[in-house]
Design a protein around this motif. Structure first.
Motif, PDB file in Angstrom:
ATOM      1  N   PRO A 221      -2.298  13.487  -2.240  1.00  0.00           N
ATOM      2  CA  PRO A 221      -1.651  14.081  -1.067  1.00  0.00           C
ATOM      3  C   PRO A 221      -0.260  14.638  -1.388  1.00  0.00           C
ATOM      4  CG  PRO A 221      -2.520  11.906  -0.523  1.00  0.00           C
ATOM      5  CD  PRO A 221      -2.679  12.075  -1.991  1.00  0.00           C
ATOM      6  N   SER A 222       0.525  13.897  -2.169  1.00  0.00           N
ATOM      7  CA  SER A 222       1.879  14.375  -2.486  1.00  0.00           C
ATOM      8  C   SER A 222       1.842  15.629  -3.349  1.00  0.00           C
ATOM      9  CB  SER A 222       2.685  13.289  -3.199  1.00  0.00           C
ATOM     10  OG  SER A 222       3.285  12.463  -2.247  1.00  0.00           O
ATOM     11  N   ASN A 223       0.902  15.681  -4.290  1.00  0.00           N
ATOM     12  CA  ASN A 223       0.775  16.902  -5.102  1.00  0.00           C
ATOM     13  C   ASN A 223       0.322  18.074  -4.232  1.00  0.00           C
ATOM     14  OD1 ASN A 223       1.358  16.340  -8.083  1.00  0.00           O
ATOM     15  ND2 ASN A 223       0.093  14.585  -7.503  1.00  0.00           N
TER      16      ASN A 223
ATOM     17  N   SER B 236       7.660  10.058   2.858  1.00  0.00           N
ATOM     18  CA  SER B 236       6.846   8.884   3.138  1.00  0.00           C
ATOM     19  C   SER B 236       6.467   8.893   4.618  1.00  0.00           C
ATOM     20  CB  SER B 236       7.737   7.670   2.825  1.00  0.00           C
ATOM     21  OG  SER B 236       7.000   6.546   2.552  1.00  0.00           O
ATOM     22  N   VAL B 237       5.184   8.647   4.919  1.00  0.00           N
ATOM     23  CA  VAL B 237       4.710   8.646   6.313  1.00  0.00           C
ATOM     24  C   VAL B 237       3.839   7.403   6.522  1.00  0.00           C
ATOM     25  CG1 VAL B 237       3.164   9.834   7.947  1.00  0.00           C
ATOM     26  CG2 VAL B 237       4.835  11.153   6.641  1.00  0.00           C
ATOM     27  N   LEU B 238       4.043   6.708   7.642  1.00  0.00           N
ATOM     28  CA  LEU B 238       3.273   5.484   7.907  1.00  0.00           C
ATOM     29  C   LEU B 238       1.776   5.792   7.968  1.00  0.00           C
ATOM     30  CD1 LEU B 238       5.516   3.799  10.635  1.00  0.00           C
ATOM     31  CD2 LEU B 238       5.265   3.134   8.229  1.00  0.00           C
TER      32      LEU B 238
ATOM     33  N   GLN C 166      -0.807   9.426   8.856  1.00  0.00           N
ATOM     34  CA  GLN C 166      -1.114  10.280   7.701  1.00  0.00           C
ATOM     35  C   GLN C 166      -2.300  11.205   8.001  1.00  0.00           C
ATOM     36  OE1 GLN C 166      -1.546   7.672   4.277  1.00  0.00           O
ATOM     37  NE2 GLN C 166       0.560   6.936   4.460  1.00  0.00           N
ATOM     38  N   GLY C 167      -2.416  12.267   7.210  1.00  0.00           N
ATOM     39  CA  GLY C 167      -3.557  13.170   7.314  1.00  0.00           C
ATOM     40  C   GLY C 167      -3.473  14.149   8.470  1.00  0.00           C
ATOM     41  N   GLN C 168      -2.272  14.326   9.045  1.00  0.00           N
ATOM     42  CA  GLN C 168      -2.110  15.268  10.171  1.00  0.00           C
ATOM     43  C   GLN C 168      -1.111  16.372   9.854  1.00  0.00           C
ATOM     44  OE1 GLN C 168      -1.342  13.279  14.017  1.00  0.00           O
ATOM     45  NE2 GLN C 168      -1.708  11.349  12.968  1.00  0.00           N
ATOM     46  N   GLY C 169      -0.751  16.491   8.595  1.00  0.00           N
ATOM     47  CA  GLY C 169       0.219  17.523   8.226  1.00  0.00           C
ATOM     48  C   GLY C 169       1.661  17.139   8.503  1.00  0.00           C
ATOM     49  N   ILE C 170       1.894  15.847   8.795  1.00  0.00           N
ATOM     50  CA  ILE C 170       3.245  15.437   9.198  1.00  0.00           C
ATOM     51  C   ILE C 170       4.236  15.455   8.031  1.00  0.00           C
ATOM     52  CG2 ILE C 170       4.573  13.401   9.953  1.00  0.00           C
ATOM     53  CD1 ILE C 170       2.387  12.992  12.098  1.00  0.00           C
TER      54      ILE C 170
ATOM     55  N   ARG D 122       2.182  21.796  -3.549  1.00  0.00           N
ATOM     56  CA  ARG D 122       1.449  23.065  -3.716  1.00  0.00           C
ATOM     57  C   ARG D 122       1.554  23.893  -2.430  1.00  0.00           C
ATOM     58  NH1 ARG D 122      -2.959  20.674  -5.173  1.00  0.00           N
ATOM     59  NH2 ARG D 122      -2.304  20.306  -7.318  1.00  0.00           N
ATOM     60  N   LYS D 123       1.299  23.200  -1.294  1.00  0.00           N
ATOM     61  CA  LYS D 123       1.304  23.876   0.009  1.00  0.00           C
ATOM     62  C   LYS D 123       2.665  24.475   0.363  1.00  0.00           C
ATOM     63  CE  LYS D 123       0.161  21.609   3.792  1.00  0.00           C
ATOM     64  NZ  LYS D 123      -0.316  20.490   4.646  1.00  0.00           N
ATOM     65  N   LEU D 124       3.729  23.783  -0.051  1.00  0.00           N
ATOM     66  CA  LEU D 124       5.070  24.233   0.346  1.00  0.00           C
ATOM     67  C   LEU D 124       5.675  25.218  -0.655  1.00  0.00           C
ATOM     68  CD1 LEU D 124       6.573  20.957   1.867  1.00  0.00           C
ATOM     69  CD2 LEU D 124       5.567  22.914   3.050  1.00  0.00           C
TER      70      LEU D 124
ATOM     71  N   ALA E 169       0.840  -1.207   0.000  1.00  0.00           N
ATOM     72  CA  ALA E 169       0.000   0.000   0.000  1.00  0.00           C
ATOM     73  C   ALA E 169       0.873   1.255   0.000  1.00  0.00           C
ATOM     74  CB  ALA E 169      -0.913   0.001   1.226  1.00  0.00           C
ATOM     75  N   MET E 170       1.954   1.216   0.760  1.00  0.00           N
ATOM     76  CA  MET E 170       2.829   2.391   0.862  1.00  0.00           C
ATOM     77  C   MET E 170       3.566   2.678  -0.444  1.00  0.00           C
ATOM     78  SD  MET E 170       2.809   3.999   3.734  1.00  0.00           S
ATOM     79  CE  MET E 170       4.342   4.909   3.654  1.00  0.00           C
ATOM     80  N   THR E 171       3.730   1.646  -1.262  1.00  0.00           N
ATOM     81  CA  THR E 171       4.534   1.822  -2.480  1.00  0.00           C
ATOM     82  C   THR E 171       3.684   1.798  -3.755  1.00  0.00           C
ATOM     83  OG1 THR E 171       4.984  -0.558  -2.413  1.00  0.00           O
ATOM     84  CG2 THR E 171       6.669   0.876  -1.475  1.00  0.00           C
TER      85      THR E 171
HETATM   86  C1  LIG Z   1       2.101  11.168   0.552  1.00  0.00           C
HETATM   87  C2  LIG Z   1       2.196  11.022   2.058  1.00  0.00           C
HETATM   88  C3  LIG Z   1       3.650  11.167   2.488  1.00  0.00           C
HETATM   89  C4  LIG Z   1       1.372  12.127   2.725  1.00  0.00           C
HETATM   90  O1  LIG Z   1       1.618  12.128   4.128  1.00  0.00           O
HETATM   91  P1  LIG Z   1       0.721  12.954   5.145  1.00  0.00           P
HETATM   92  O2  LIG Z   1       1.497  13.130   6.406  1.00  0.00           O
HETATM   93  O3  LIG Z   1      -0.622  12.343   5.234  1.00  0.00           O
HETATM   94  O4  LIG Z   1       0.613  14.363   4.373  1.00  0.00           O
HETATM   95  P2  LIG Z   1       0.107  15.744   4.992  1.00  0.00           P
HETATM   96  O5  LIG Z   1      -0.920  15.461   6.020  1.00  0.00           O
HETATM   97  O6  LIG Z   1       1.282  16.590   5.360  1.00  0.00           O
HETATM   98  O7  LIG Z   1      -0.521  16.487   3.736  1.00  0.00           O
HETATM   99  C5  LIG Z   1      -1.339  15.851   2.870  1.00  0.00           C
HETATM  100  C6  LIG Z   1      -2.112  16.949   2.157  1.00  0.00           C
HETATM  101  O8  LIG Z   1      -2.750  16.293   1.098  1.00  0.00           O
HETATM  102  C7  LIG Z   1      -4.116  16.609   1.151  1.00  0.00           C
HETATM  103  N1  LIG Z   1      -4.835  15.470   0.608  1.00  0.00           N
HETATM  104  C8  LIG Z   1      -4.946  14.240   1.128  1.00  0.00           C
HETATM  105  N2  LIG Z   1      -5.702  13.468   0.325  1.00  0.00           N
HETATM  106  C9  LIG Z   1      -6.047  14.257  -0.722  1.00  0.00           C
HETATM  107  C10 LIG Z   1      -6.834  14.060  -1.868  1.00  0.00           C
HETATM  108  N3  LIG Z   1      -7.395  12.877  -2.137  1.00  0.00           N
HETATM  109  N4  LIG Z   1      -6.981  15.093  -2.744  1.00  0.00           N
HETATM  110  C11 LIG Z   1      -6.401  16.303  -2.510  1.00  0.00           C
HETATM  111  N5  LIG Z   1      -5.653  16.542  -1.418  1.00  0.00           N
HETATM  112  C12 LIG Z   1      -5.482  15.534  -0.541  1.00  0.00           C
HETATM  113  C13 LIG Z   1      -4.415  16.824   2.588  1.00  0.00           C
HETATM  114  O9  LIG Z   1      -5.609  17.559   2.740  1.00  0.00           O
HETATM  115  C14 LIG Z   1      -3.189  17.574   3.040  1.00  0.00           C
HETATM  116  O10 LIG Z   1      -3.296  18.949   2.744  1.00  0.00           O
HETATM  117  P3  LIG Z   1      -3.779  19.986   3.887  1.00  0.00           P
HETATM  118  O11 LIG Z   1      -2.806  19.879   5.011  1.00  0.00           O
HETATM  119  O12 LIG Z   1      -3.718  21.296   3.180  1.00  0.00           O
HETATM  120  O13 LIG Z   1      -5.141  19.569   4.301  1.00  0.00           O
HETATM  121  C15 LIG Z   1       1.665   9.649   2.530  1.00  0.00           C
HETATM  122  O14 LIG Z   1       0.369   9.491   2.031  1.00  0.00           O
HETATM  123  C16 LIG Z   1       2.531   8.490   2.079  1.00  0.00           C
HETATM  124  O15 LIG Z   1       3.538   8.182   2.720  1.00  0.00           O
HETATM  125  N6  LIG Z   1       2.175   7.816   0.971  1.00  0.00           N
HETATM  126  C17 LIG Z   1       2.941   6.680   0.490  1.00  0.00           C
HETATM  127  C18 LIG Z   1       4.329   7.062  -0.020  1.00  0.00           C
HETATM  128  C19 LIG Z   1       4.272   8.096  -1.121  1.00  0.00           C
HETATM  129  O16 LIG Z   1       3.412   8.032  -1.982  1.00  0.00           O
HETATM  130  N7  LIG Z   1       5.238   9.028  -1.082  1.00  0.00           N
HETATM  131  C20 LIG Z   1       5.284  10.127  -2.014  1.00  0.00           C
HETATM  132  C21 LIG Z   1       6.241   9.908  -3.106  1.00  0.00           C
HETATM  133  S1  LIG Z   1       6.355  11.391  -4.109  1.00  0.00           S
END
Ligand SMILES: CC(C)(COP(=O)(O)OP(=O)(O)OC[C@H]1O[C@@H](n2cnc3c(N)ncnc32)[C@H](O)[C@@H]1OP(=O)(O)O)[C@@H](O)C(=O)NCCC(=O)NCCS
Length: 183
Positions: A144-146, A103-105, A109-113, A150-152, A38-40
């Motif tokens: 979420p990654s996109n 990458s976050v476990l 996820q979903g806490q801005g980490i 955008r946010k940063l 799931a993570m990958t």
């Molecule tokens: C991508 C990943 C690191 C995000 O981690 P996270 O700690 O949940 O991310 P954050 O909480 O900091 O931010 C996620 C942002 O995405 C947004 N988001 C989440 N799901 C979304 C969706 N379906 N559509 C649009 N935005 C979404 C959140 O609202 C949040 O933005 P906000 O803080 O403005 O509300 C995590 O899902 C992960 O480890 N995934 C697997 C590994 C991976 O794909 N890594 C990225 C490789 S580029």
């Protein structure tokens, strides 16, 4: 009031993590992050134990180069390692740049980490001062990654075909941040 409380709690969550250089004991974390289907999902699928061991050794060696950096993300409340963020040099369209990834476990996820930890890593890249541009290449199917890019403050350059890992091509967005720009 409700909305205000939510914002405050989100903001305070962003201070609950810190980043630390990758260490000897982090191979278990790596397996949870990159050995899990799931993570990958957006990263070409899980790595084998052998690939994970090689990657772990590579991450440990990075400290010696002083250029590429890999961090674990620590949850301050418990001291647990719950994710990773790192940047490394690459040639992109003829230029030397940084690429960054995170990458976050799932339980965290979903806490801005990821956003908070990535902001800290970008701060270190700025201090290193080696490259002007840092790129991120999230899959177009990874909202979420996109959102993090955008946010940063990254700028979306274009959609592109990106190879990660070797031999696996996916449709990604090329996001770019100017580390030397004044905020
Ligand atoms: C991508 C990943 C690191 C995000 O981690 P996270 O700690 O949940 O991310 P954050 O909480 O900091 O931010 C996620 C942002 O995405 C947004 N988001 C989440 N799901 C979304 C969706 N379906 N559509 C649009 N935005 C979404 C959140 O609202 C949040 O933005 P906000 O803080 O403005 O509300 C995590 O899902 C992960 O480890 N995934 C697997 C590994 C991976 O794909 N890594 C990225 C490789 S580029």
């Amino acid at each position: 009031m409700q909305e205000g409380s939510f914002t405050t709690s989100k903001r305070s969550n962003q201070h609950t993590v810190r980043i630390e250089p990758w260490g000897e004991s982090d191979q278990i974390l790596l397996k949870k992050l990159l050995g899990d289907p799931a993570m990958t999902e957006h990263l070409g699928g899980p790595e084998s134990d052998e690939q994970l061991a090689e990657r772990h050794a590579r991450y440990l060696r990075l400290a010696d180069t002083g250029r590429d950096r890999m961090f674990k993300i620590i949850y301050e409340a418990t001291g647990e390692a719950i994710g990773s963020v790192g940047y490394w040099e690459r040639t992109w369209q003829g230029e030397q740049v940084y690429e960054i990834g995170w990458s976050v476990l799932p339980a965290f996820q979903g806490q801005g980490i990821a956003s908070a930890a990535t902001a800290q890593a970008l701060g270190q890249a700025r201090l290193d001062g080696l490259h002007r541009f840092v790129h991120a290449f999230p899959s177009v199917d990874n909202p979420p990654s996109n959102a993090i890019c955008r946010k940063l403050g990254f700028t979306l350059v274009e959609e592109c075909e990106f190879e990660y890992p070797k031999g696996h091509f996916m449709r990604c967005n090329d996001w770019r941040l100017d580390l030397f720009a004044r905020n």
